[in-house]
Write a protein that holds these residues in place. Structure first.
Motif, short mmCIF file in Angstrom:
data_model
loop_
_atom_site.label_atom_id
_atom_site.label_comp_id
_atom_site.label_asym_id
_atom_site.label_seq_id
_atom_site.Cartn_x
_atom_site.Cartn_y
_atom_site.Cartn_z
N PHE A 140 0.84 -1.21 0.00
CA PHE A 140 0.00 0.00 0.00
C PHE A 140 0.88 1.26 0.00
N ILE A 141 1.85 1.28 0.90
CA ILE A 141 2.75 2.44 0.97
C ILE A 141 3.57 2.56 -0.32
N GLY A 142 4.07 1.41 -0.80
CA GLY A 142 4.87 1.41 -2.02
C GLY A 142 4.10 1.92 -3.23
N THR A 143 2.82 1.57 -3.32
CA THR A 143 1.99 2.02 -4.45
C THR A 143 1.81 3.53 -4.43
N ILE A 144 1.56 4.07 -3.23
CA ILE A 144 1.40 5.53 -3.10
C ILE A 144 2.69 6.25 -3.49
N VAL A 145 3.80 5.73 -2.98
CA VAL A 145 5.10 6.33 -3.30
C VAL A 145 5.38 6.25 -4.80
N ALA A 146 5.02 5.12 -5.42
CA ALA A 146 5.25 4.94 -6.85
C ALA A 146 4.47 5.96 -7.68
N TYR A 147 3.22 6.23 -7.29
CA TYR A 147 2.40 7.22 -8.01
C TYR A 147 3.04 8.61 -7.88
N VAL A 148 3.52 8.94 -6.69
CA VAL A 148 4.17 10.25 -6.48
C VAL A 148 5.41 10.37 -7.35
N ILE A 149 6.24 9.31 -7.35
CA ILE A 149 7.46 9.31 -8.16
C ILE A 149 7.12 9.42 -9.64
N SER A 150 6.07 8.72 -10.07
CA SER A 150 5.66 8.76 -11.47
C SER A 150 5.29 10.17 -11.90
N ILE A 151 4.54 10.88 -11.05
CA ILE A 151 4.15 12.26 -11.36
C ILE A 151 5.37 13.16 -11.45
N VAL A 152 6.28 13.00 -10.49
CA VAL A 152 7.50 13.82 -10.48
C VAL A 152 8.35 13.54 -11.72
N VAL A 153 8.47 12.26 -12.09
CA VAL A 153 9.26 11.88 -13.27
C VAL A 153 8.70 12.51 -14.54
N ASN A 154 7.39 12.44 -14.70
CA ASN A 154 6.77 12.99 -15.91
C ASN A 154 6.91 14.51 -16.01
N ILE A 155 7.00 15.17 -14.85
CA ILE A 155 7.13 16.64 -14.86
C ILE A 155 8.60 17.06 -14.95
N ALA A 156 9.43 16.42 -14.13
CA ALA A 156 10.82 16.89 -14.00
C ALA A 156 11.76 16.33 -15.06
N LEU A 157 11.61 15.05 -15.42
CA LEU A 157 12.57 14.43 -16.32
C LEU A 157 12.67 15.11 -17.68
N PRO A 158 11.54 15.48 -18.34
CA PRO A 158 11.67 16.21 -19.61
C PRO A 158 12.44 17.51 -19.47
N MET A 159 12.21 18.23 -18.36
CA MET A 159 12.93 19.49 -18.13
C MET A 159 14.42 19.24 -17.95
N ILE A 160 14.76 18.19 -17.20
CA ILE A 160 16.16 17.88 -16.96
C ILE A 160 16.86 17.48 -18.26
N LEU A 161 16.19 16.66 -19.07
CA LEU A 161 16.78 16.22 -20.33
C LEU A 161 16.95 17.39 -21.30
N GLU A 162 15.97 18.29 -21.32
CA GLU A 162 16.08 19.46 -22.20
C GLU A 162 17.24 20.35 -21.78
N MET A 163 17.43 20.50 -20.47
CA MET A 163 18.54 21.32 -19.99
C MET A 163 19.88 20.64 -20.22
N ALA A 164 19.92 19.32 -20.05
CA ALA A 164 21.18 18.59 -20.17
C ALA A 164 21.63 18.44 -21.62
N PHE A 165 20.67 18.19 -22.52
CA PHE A 165 21.03 17.92 -23.92
C PHE A 165 20.62 19.04 -24.87
N SER A 166 20.02 20.10 -24.34
CA SER A 166 19.60 21.26 -25.16
C SER A 166 18.74 20.82 -26.34
#
Length: 443
Positions: free
Chosen positions: A365-391
């Protein structure tokens, strides 16, 4: 022993060893979260690729390239079109014939080179053709143009009209204003050697809707069969083709088609139509075939990611095994008392299996909640990080992580199975404890 009493016994043990139990639950939760997040990458990228494929092509569209006759592929004729229209669940059969030279179109001091295509508008409408402006042609000299025709209509100039940075027509050279109702002149050549050209006036009455994908450009000019045949009569070659040794045009190219597309009533009917076409020796392609290949590849990838994630849960199971083994040792006197008053070994085993399951459920139960939070953060932050890193700008709508309910069910099931198996050994050991030794705390 009632189920309520079993849970009371479990809670008492957890209260006595809060730190150890909570750390075990944390390890289980981390393993479960790792499994879900890792597999969610496969689900997310699959959704992005499938979505991109569906947007890029009409899902009910089937491309027909030809028909095999006596070992050779032949272009489709009206007879083939009529045969295709009779198939079950077919909404429309569109057919196009392209002029086999690249005409130049002029409007005042502006010009553009673009494809000239003859098509059957009633079947196109049935397939879902939409106009952005204007209407469909009603006369032989009326035409409909692609959405980007006006944007690529530019002033006649010897210099390169395209901007080197954007790849588009330079703003100062581009035609401005509406082209609906304007008369353009189509110039077609008689031969590749001669500069002489036939000028055919055409009136623009409609503009097609913008293509679904931003990178698609449509500058085609849709001419009538009468204009198409006029060009053939002028050049003396099928489709107005240049450089063909043909003195007399015996048959026009309108008797066969360069492009034939079948549109199904719905997505579910596509595969059945494709199977029928294959049986009748038609060479065809549909987006469903591509989707099946994509889904197969991603299914294999997701299975691999789930397997890797399961390893994290197996590692966490070591902690569960250790916790349950210590619980059996610490509660040996309690187990001895239960055996002394006649408790069934099966009941004792169930208590410890329930406790390991309890740890697994809370951890999942705890792991599922944490996974959803991480998934949201990944979808928001990862594209920004990749754009900054690789222009480099990421594709719009790209999804790195997606967690469907099926993935949650799979993860929770694996988590419960692993935790129950981890508790099986200690639970069995609890049933084998000698009553007298347990009472003397000699276990």
């Amino acid at each position: 022993m009632r189920l309520k009493d079993k849970f009371r016994f479990i809670r008492q043990n957890i209260k006595k060893n809060k730190a150890r139990t909570y750390m075990t639950i944390l390890a289980t939760a981390m393993g479960c979260a790792f499994l879900i997040v890792l597999a969610s990458i496969g689900y997310g990228l699959q959704q992005s690729v499938v979505k991109d494929t569906l947007e890029d092509q009409t899902v009910t569209k089937i491309d027909i390239y030809g028909k095999e006759v006596d070992g050779n592929y032949q272009s489709l004729t009206m007879e083939d079109v009529q045969s295709l229209e009779k198939l079950d669940n077919v909404r429309s059969v569109t057919r196009k014939t392209q002029l086999r030279q690249y005409p130049t179109y002029s409007l005042d001091d502006y010009e553009i080179s673009a494809n000239a295509v003859s098509t059957h508008f009633p079947s196109e409408l049935a397939a879902g053709l939409e106009l952005d402006e204007g209407r469909l042609p009603e006369k032989a000299n009326e035409v409909v143009v692609g959405y980007h025709f006006a944007n690529n209509l530019h002033l006649e100039t010897e210099e390169n009209p395209y901007d080197e940075d954007t790849g588009e027509i330079k703003e100062e050279l581009r035609y401005s204003g509406s082209i609906i109702g304007k008369t353009i002149t189509m110039s077609v050549q008689k031969s590749a050697e001669e500069d002489k050209a036939e000028e055919i006036p055409l009136t623009i009455v409609g503009i097609l809707k913008e293509p679904g994908r931003e990178w698609l450009t449509n500058t085609d000019v849709f001419i009538s069969q009468e204009v198409f045949q006029q060009v053939e009569a002028y050049t003396g070659t099928p489709g107005g083709e240049l450089g063909v040794d043909s003195e007399i045009l015996e048959t026009t190219s309108l008797t066969s088609y360069d492009e034939v597309n079948v549109y199904a009533d719905n997505l579910e009917a596509v595969q059945g139509i494709v199977d029928t076409l294959n049986e009748e020796n038609y060479a065809s392609y549909s987006v469903v075939s591509e989707m099946n290949q994509i889904n197969t590849l991603f299914t294999i990838a997701k299975a691999g990611l789930i397997l890797v994630g399961t390893i994290a849960l197996v590692i966490a199971s070591i902690g569960i095994y250790n916790t349950m083994t210590m619980a059996v040792t610490e509660r040996a006197p309690d187990i001895g008392i239960m055996k002394a008053i006649g408790a069934n070994p099966k009941t004792i085993k169930q208590i410890f299996l329930l406790e390991s399951s309890y740890i697994g459920i809370i951890g999942a139960f705890i792991g599922t909640i944490v996974a959803y939070v991480i998934s949201i953060v990944v979808n928001i932050a990862l594209p920004m990080i990749l754009e900054m890193a690789f222009s480099q700008e990421m594709p719009e709508g790209l999804q790195f992580s997606a967690i469907p309910w099926s993935l949650v069910v799979i993860a929770v099931t694996i988590c419960l199975v692993v935790t129950i198996l981890s508790g099986t050994g200690p639970a069995k050991r609890a049933t084998q404890i000698d009553v007298l030794r347990a009472m003397r705390r000699e276990v």
